[in-house]
Design a protein around this motif. Structure first.
Motif, PDB file in Angstrom:
ATOM      1  N   ARG A 277       0.839  -1.200   0.000  1.00 35.84           N
ATOM      2  CA  ARG A 277       0.000   0.000   0.000  1.00 35.84           C
ATOM      3  C   ARG A 277       0.877   1.255   0.000  1.00 35.84           C
ATOM      4  NH1 ARG A 277      -4.011   1.348  -2.506  1.00 35.84           N
ATOM      5  NH2 ARG A 277      -3.060   3.375  -2.665  1.00 35.84           N
ATOM      6  N   ARG A 278       1.908   1.239   0.858  1.00 39.72           N
ATOM      7  CA  ARG A 278       2.799   2.403   0.927  1.00 39.72           C
ATOM      8  C   ARG A 278       3.515   2.616  -0.406  1.00 39.72           C
ATOM      9  NH1 ARG A 278       4.120   0.292   6.125  1.00 39.72           N
ATOM     10  NH2 ARG A 278       3.025   1.521   7.689  1.00 39.72           N
ATOM     11  N   ALA A 279       3.907   1.522  -1.061  1.00 39.70           N
ATOM     12  CA  ALA A 279       4.612   1.648  -2.347  1.00 39.70           C
ATOM     13  C   ALA A 279       3.713   2.328  -3.374  1.00 39.70           C
ATOM     14  CB  ALA A 279       5.058   0.272  -2.838  1.00 39.70           C
ATOM     15  N   VAL A 280       2.468   1.915  -3.435  1.00 39.25           N
ATOM     16  CA  VAL A 280       1.545   2.533  -4.398  1.00 39.25           C
ATOM     17  C   VAL A 280       1.307   3.993  -4.011  1.00 39.25           C
ATOM     18  CG1 VAL A 280      -0.784   2.441  -5.359  1.00 39.25           C
ATOM     19  CG2 VAL A 280       0.497   0.322  -5.000  1.00 39.25           C
ATOM     20  N   ASP A 281       1.195   4.262  -2.716  1.00 42.90           N
ATOM     21  CA  ASP A 281       1.004   5.641  -2.269  1.00 42.90           C
ATOM     22  C   ASP A 281       2.223   6.514  -2.598  1.00 42.90           C
ATOM     23  OD1 ASP A 281      -1.510   5.095  -1.354  1.00 42.90           O
ATOM     24  OD2 ASP A 281      -0.893   4.781   0.740  1.00 42.90           O
ATOM     25  N   ALA A 282       3.399   5.892  -2.648  1.00 44.01           N
ATOM     26  CA  ALA A 282       4.603   6.650  -3.009  1.00 44.01           C
ATOM     27  C   ALA A 282       4.669   6.914  -4.503  1.00 44.01           C
ATOM     28  CB  ALA A 282       5.852   5.892  -2.560  1.00 44.01           C
ATOM     29  N   GLY A 283       3.806   6.260  -5.285  1.00 44.24           N
ATOM     30  CA  GLY A 283       3.749   6.519  -6.724  1.00 44.24           C
ATOM     31  C   GLY A 283       4.307   5.421  -7.600  1.00 44.24           C
ATOM     32  N   PHE A 284       4.745   4.314  -6.984  1.00 45.57           N
ATOM     33  CA  PHE A 284       5.276   3.221  -7.813  1.00 45.57           C
ATOM     34  C   PHE A 284       4.202   2.719  -8.776  1.00 45.57           C
ATOM     35  CE2 PHE A 284       8.467   3.075  -4.430  1.00 45.57           C
ATOM     36  CZ  PHE A 284       9.623   2.963  -5.195  1.00 45.57           C
ATOM     37  N   ASP A 285       4.640   2.385 -10.008  1.00 39.63           N
ATOM     38  CA  ASP A 285       3.711   1.964 -11.054  1.00 39.63           C
ATOM     39  C   ASP A 285       3.322   0.495 -10.912  1.00 39.63           C
ATOM     40  OD1 ASP A 285       3.835   4.417 -12.791  1.00 39.63           O
ATOM     41  OD2 ASP A 285       5.963   3.872 -12.762  1.00 39.63           O
ATOM     42  N   PHE A 286       4.259  -0.287 -10.395  1.00 38.49           N
ATOM     43  CA  PHE A 286       3.988  -1.721 -10.234  1.00 38.49           C
ATOM     44  C   PHE A 286       4.832  -2.253  -9.085  1.00 38.49           C
ATOM     45  CE2 PHE A 286       7.585  -1.490 -13.094  1.00 38.49           C
ATOM     46  CZ  PHE A 286       8.351  -2.609 -12.848  1.00 38.49           C
ATOM     47  N   LEU A 287       4.509  -3.462  -8.646  1.00 34.83           N
ATOM     48  CA  LEU A 287       5.193  -4.065  -7.506  1.00 34.83           C
ATOM     49  C   LEU A 287       5.754  -5.415  -7.892  1.00 34.83           C
ATOM     50  CD1 LEU A 287       2.456  -3.416  -4.762  1.00 34.83           C
ATOM     51  CD2 LEU A 287       4.284  -1.880  -5.525  1.00 34.83           C
ATOM     52  N   GLU A 288       6.825  -5.788  -7.221  1.00 35.87           N
ATOM     53  CA  GLU A 288       7.339  -7.147  -7.376  1.00 35.87           C
ATOM     54  C   GLU A 288       7.505  -7.758  -5.990  1.00 35.87           C
ATOM     55  OE1 GLU A 288      10.128  -8.784 -10.384  1.00 35.87           O
ATOM     56  OE2 GLU A 288      11.581  -8.798  -8.747  1.00 35.87           O
ATOM     57  N   ILE A 289       7.055  -8.989  -5.842  1.00 37.93           N
ATOM     58  CA  ILE A 289       7.246  -9.722  -4.595  1.00 37.93           C
ATOM     59  C   ILE A 289       8.451 -10.639  -4.775  1.00 37.93           C
ATOM     60  CG2 ILE A 289       6.229 -11.480  -3.082  1.00 37.93           C
ATOM     61  CD1 ILE A 289       3.477 -10.210  -3.838  1.00 37.93           C
ATOM     62  N   HIS A 290       9.383 -10.545  -3.836  1.00 38.42           N
ATOM     63  CA  HIS A 290      10.619 -11.337  -3.934  1.00 38.42           C
ATOM     64  C   HIS A 290      10.376 -12.726  -3.358  1.00 38.42           C
ATOM     65  CE1 HIS A 290      14.702 -12.266  -4.488  1.00 38.42           C
ATOM     66  NE2 HIS A 290      15.294 -11.305  -3.802  1.00 38.42           N
ATOM     67  N   SER A 291      10.350 -13.714  -4.241  1.00 39.68           N
ATOM     68  CA  SER A 291      10.186 -15.098  -3.799  1.00 39.68           C
ATOM     69  C   SER A 291      11.294 -15.960  -4.408  1.00 39.68           C
ATOM     70  CB  SER A 291       8.796 -15.616  -4.201  1.00 39.68           C
ATOM     71  OG  SER A 291       8.576 -16.904  -3.681  1.00 39.68           O
ATOM     72  N   ALA A 292      12.498 -15.359  -4.493  1.00 41.25           N
ATOM     73  CA  ALA A 292      13.637 -16.046  -5.120  1.00 41.25           C
ATOM     74  C   ALA A 292      14.856 -15.966  -4.207  1.00 41.25           C
ATOM     75  CB  ALA A 292      13.948 -15.392  -6.471  1.00 41.25           C
ATOM     76  N   HIS A 293      15.957 -16.548  -4.704  1.00 38.45           N
ATOM     77  CA  HIS A 293      17.304 -16.352  -4.152  1.00 38.45           C
ATOM     78  C   HIS A 293      17.472 -16.749  -2.692  1.00 38.45           C
ATOM     79  CE1 HIS A 293      17.789 -13.111  -7.524  1.00 38.45           C
ATOM     80  NE2 HIS A 293      17.645 -14.338  -7.996  1.00 38.45           N
ATOM     81  N   GLY A 294      16.629 -17.660  -2.231  1.00 35.17           N
ATOM     82  CA  GLY A 294      16.810 -18.179  -0.883  1.00 35.17           C
ATOM     83  C   GLY A 294      16.299 -17.277   0.209  1.00 35.17           C
TER      84      GLY A 294
END
Ligand code: FNR
Length: 360
Positions: free
Chosen positions: A167-184
């Motif tokens: 929610r905060r990321a979108v409120d900051a103006g980010f266009d899209f989000l990525e969830i990190h589910s990689a790299h251990g």
């Protein structure tokens, strides 16, 4: 000559000017304290946007303090951090690129010295502020501290933290989000039978191991607008027997698509120390292609894609929809402009002084 790399792509109505993007890369800036961006981040992300990238995914950003890799990671667990991202977002937008952010929890790989830092690396010592790490099971990553296995309340806290950060990321103006589910990191630790030894509904079958990731996706989707694209980064293989397979990853990506994920960012490894990874040019592209063919979802390929013609060929032949160029964009922050020049593409969004420099 084809120009597929510089064709726009649309995700959920968000048009991105080309398919040459920058993947998340932690900056571990000494001056970054309390997870708030500093001038370095403005300079860094601005220069990548100026250099022709279509979109930039901001580095792994902790959803909780204990989910940071190092003490110098960025965070989004409070509003001061949200406000600190706004100038970065505005600068990148002003340069015509789109900007996403990778929301992350480092799980059992948290609490380490900033990478490549001197004089020390690896697990932080208590006197330097080490914190208790968490994981699906109390199994340490080699060389790091033993994590505490998350209980149901801890799992619920992780889900809530991802949603609040989204929610905060979108409120900051980010266009899209990525969830990190990689790299251990945490969500990958749950997916992998090598780090997830649970016997409850979060362990065992693939459905159980993917449960936390899908809960996070549902919670994030539940607090952001339908118009905001969502990406998930996955390690498609762990390169060792007994780890997550490409077939399992494809099944997870199918579920992710059903839960409102728009892009699968396909990487590999990171959960096994010393895995025999066949590193070489484009070595992870076949993984992205396999996931794309199995699921039909939009995919991004990443990993030693350093050459404009190589990147163009990946997109033009449909091996992936998007190419992420990391270290080459660090070596040459004008990589997008150089790639356009080599591929003989006129970029309308190149600032005029740079057009002069690239017109030969
Ligand atoms: C990375 N990488 C990475 N991956 C990720 O998912 N989140 C992150 O924050 C980081 N941080 C990071 C920092 C630095 C300095 C590097 C070099 C790499 C991995 C990165 O996104 C990418 O997948 C790899 O670098 C492989 O792509 P390249 O560099 O060969 O194009």
């Amino acid at each position: 000559m084809s120009h597929a790399l510089f064709e726009p792509i649309t995700l959920r109505g968000l048009e991105i000017r080309n398919r040459l993007w920058v993947p998340p890369m932690c900056q571990y800036v000494v001056e970054a304290r309390d997870g708030v961006p500093v001038p370095w981040h403005l300079m860094h992300y601005g220069s990548l946007a100026r250099g022709g990238a279509g979109a930039i995914i901001v580095e792994a950003t902790g959803v909780v303090p204990e989910g940071r890799i190092s003490a110098n990671d960025l965070g989004l667990w409070n509003d001061a951090q949200r406000d600190g991202f706004r100038p970065v977002v505005d600068l990148v937008h002003g340069l015509g690129a789109k900007i996403g952010i990778q929301l992350a929890h480092a799980g059992r790989k948290a609490s380490v010295y900033r990478e490549w830092g001197v004089p020390r690396s690896g697990a932080m010592s208590p006197e330097d502020g080490a914190w208790q790490t968490v994981a699906p099971s109390a199994v340490a990553f080699p060389g790091l501290a033993e994590p505490v296995a998350l209980d149901e309340a801890g799992i619920a806290g992780v889900v809530d933290a991802f949603a609040a950060a989204a929610r905060r990321a979108v409120d900051a103006g980010f266009d899209f989000l990525e969830i990190h589910s990689a790299h251990g990191y945490l969500l990958h630790e749950f997916l992998s039978p090598l780090s997830n030894l649970r016997t409850d509904e979060y362990g065992g079958s693939l459905e159980n191991r993917a449960r936390l990731l899908l809960r996070v996706v549902d919670a994030v989707r539940g607090v952001i607008e339908d118009s905001v694209p969502l990406s998930v980064r996955l390690s498609a293989t762990e390169w060792v027997d007994g780890g997550v397979t490409v077939e399992e990853t494809s099944q997870v990506v199918t579920w992710l698509g059903q839960h409102g994920v728009d892009l699968a960012d396909i990487s590999s490894g990171g959960n096994v120390a010393q895995a025999p990874i066949p590193v070489g040019p484009g070595y992870q592209v076949p993984l992205a292609t396999a996931v794309k063919q199995a699921t039909g979802l939009t995919v991004a390929a990443v990993g030693m894609i350093d050459e404009p013609f190589q990147a163009e060929q990946i997109v033009a032949t449909g091996l992936a929809d998007i190419v992420l160029v990391g270290r080459e964009f660090l070596r040459d922050t004008s990589f997008g402009l150089h790639a356009a020049e080599r591929l003989k593409v006129q970029l309308p969004y190149v600032p005029y002084p740079y057009q002069r420099a690239f017109r030969r």
